[in-house]
Design a protein around this motif. Structure first.
Motif, PDB file in Angstrom:
ATOM      1  N   ILE A 153      15.203 -43.716  88.310  1.00 41.34           N
ATOM      2  CA  ILE A 153      13.774 -43.613  88.626  1.00 41.34           C
ATOM      3  C   ILE A 153      13.222 -42.288  88.114  1.00 41.34           C
ATOM      4  CG2 ILE A 153      12.089 -43.561  90.499  1.00 41.34           C
ATOM      5  CD1 ILE A 153      14.019 -45.248  92.146  1.00 41.34           C
ATOM      6  N   THR A 154      13.958 -41.196  88.391  1.00 45.66           N
ATOM      7  CA  THR A 154      13.503 -39.862  87.958  1.00 45.66           C
ATOM      8  C   THR A 154      13.427 -39.772  86.434  1.00 45.66           C
ATOM      9  OG1 THR A 154      14.549 -38.901  89.922  1.00 45.66           O
ATOM     10  CG2 THR A 154      13.967 -37.399  88.134  1.00 45.66           C
ATOM     11  N   GLU A 155      14.449 -40.271  85.740  1.00 39.09           N
ATOM     12  CA  GLU A 155      14.465 -40.220  84.281  1.00 39.09           C
ATOM     13  C   GLU A 155      13.329 -41.048  83.682  1.00 39.09           C
ATOM     14  OE1 GLU A 155      18.249 -41.238  82.641  1.00 39.09           O
ATOM     15  OE2 GLU A 155      19.358 -40.146  84.176  1.00 39.09           O
ATOM     16  N   THR A 156      13.100 -42.231  84.235  1.00 42.43           N
ATOM     17  CA  THR A 156      12.058 -43.105  83.692  1.00 42.43           C
ATOM     18  C   THR A 156      10.669 -42.502  83.901  1.00 42.43           C
ATOM     19  OG1 THR A 156      13.454 -45.022  84.180  1.00 42.43           O
ATOM     20  CG2 THR A 156      11.129 -45.446  83.735  1.00 42.43           C
ATOM     21  N   LYS A 157      10.428 -41.926  85.069  1.00 41.65           N
ATOM     22  CA  LYS A 157       9.126 -41.311  85.336  1.00 41.65           C
ATOM     23  C   LYS A 157       8.866 -40.141  84.390  1.00 41.65           C
ATOM     24  CE  LYS A 157       7.849 -40.704  89.608  1.00 41.65           C
ATOM     25  NZ  LYS A 157       7.862 -40.322  91.039  1.00 41.65           N
TER      26      LYS A 157
END
Length: 245
Positions: free
Chosen positions: A66-70
Motif C-alpha cells: 500500500i505504501t509503495e503504491t501510494k
C-alpha cells in the motif's frame, strides 16, 4: 502403612483396568466406519495446514504494498506500479493493478470492477476451506452409522450364542461400537471449530481490504485536483461476498 497399602492397591487396580481397556485393539476392530473417519481426519489436517500457510494477511493485503503504491501513484510512475503489482501475489495487488490500468475510466467503473475482483478472490479463498465443513458434517454421521452397525452385530452375537447369560459379550460389542461415535466426534469438533475460524478470518480480511481500498479510491479519484468529483458515488463494497457455510 495401611494407607500406603490401600494406595498401592488402587494403583494396581487402575493399571489392571487400563490393560483391560485396550483402546488400540478396539479401534482396530472398529470396522469400515473408522477407516472413513481416518480418511476424513487426513483431509482435516491437510486442508487446515494449507489454510494456515497460505491464507494469511500478507497474501491478502500486504501493508508495504500500500505504501509503495501510494508513493508511486503520487509520482505518476504508473508503469512501475504495474510492474511492482505484477510481481506480488496477493488479492490487493490484483485489485490495485486493475485500478491502475483503468485509472482513466470513471470512478463508478473502477469501483465496481475492483469490488468484483476482490469479492471473487475472497469467495475462492472461502471455498478452499469448505472441506472443513464437509468433515464436520460427515464425520459424526459416519461414526453414528458405525455405532449402529456395531450394535446390530453385538446383539446378533448375543442372539446366537449364550444369550444374556454372558453379558460380557454384549458389553464388549457395545464398547467397540461406541468407539465409532467417539472417533467421529473427535474429528468433527476440531473441523467445525477450524471451519468457523477460517470463515471469521475471511470476513475480517474482507472488511480490512474494503476499508483500505475505500480510502485509496477516495484519495485517487474523488480528491484528485485534475478529476471532477462525481455528484454521487458509492463506496467500495465487498460485504456482499457469499462466504461458504
Amino acid at each position: 502403612m495401611q494407607k500406603l497399602f490401600s494406595m498401592l492397591t488402587l494403583i494396581l487396580s487402575a493399571n489392571a483396568y487400563s490393560a483391560d481397556l485396550n483402546i488400540a485393539a478396539q479401534i482396530s476392530e472398529g470396522g469400515v466406519a473408522l477407516v472413513v473417519i481416518l480418511l476424513l481426519s487426513i483431509l482435516l489436517v491437510s486442508v487446515s495446514a494449507e489454510r494456515f500457510v497460505n491464507f494469511r494477511a500478507k497474501n491478502i493485503f500486504p501493508d508495504e504494498l500500500i505504501t509503495e503504491t501510494k508513493t508511486l501513484w503520487t509520482a505518476g510512475d504508473f508503469e512501475k506500479i504495474h510492474e511492482r503489482l505484477n510481481s506480488e501475489n496477493s488479492t490487493l495487488a490484483r485489485v490495485l493493478d486493475f485500478v491502475v490500468l483503468n485509472r482513466r475510466q470513471s470512478y463508478e467503473f473502477v469501483n465496481s470492477g475492483a469490488a468484483e475482483i476482490a469479492s471473487l478472490e475472497l469467495r475462492q479463498q472461502s471455498q478452499k476451506a469448505y472441506a472443513l465443513a464437509i468433515v464436520a458434517t460427515v464425520a459424526p454421521i459416519v461414526g453414528l452409522l458405525g455405532t449402529v452397525i456395531g450394535m446390530i452385530e453385538a446383539f446378533h452375537v448375543i442372539a446366537f450364542s449364550q444369550g444374556m447369560g454372558n453379558p460380557a459379550l454384549l458389553a464388549g460389542g457395545i464398547s467397540k461400537a461406541l468407539i465409532n461415535t467417539a472417533a467421529g466426534l473427535s474429528v468433527a469438533l476440531p473441523a467445525l471449530g477450524l471451519h468457523h475460524f477460517f470463515k471469521n478470518r475471511t470476513v475480517q480480511f474482507g472488511l480490512a481490504l474494503e476499508q483500505t481500498l475505500n480510502q485509496l479510491m477516495r484519495e485517487w479519484f474523488l480528491t484528485a485536483p485534475t478529476r471532477a468529483t462525481p455528484a454521487s458515488h458509492s463506496s467500495f463494497n465487498i460485504s456482499q461476498v457469499a462466504y461458504a457455510d
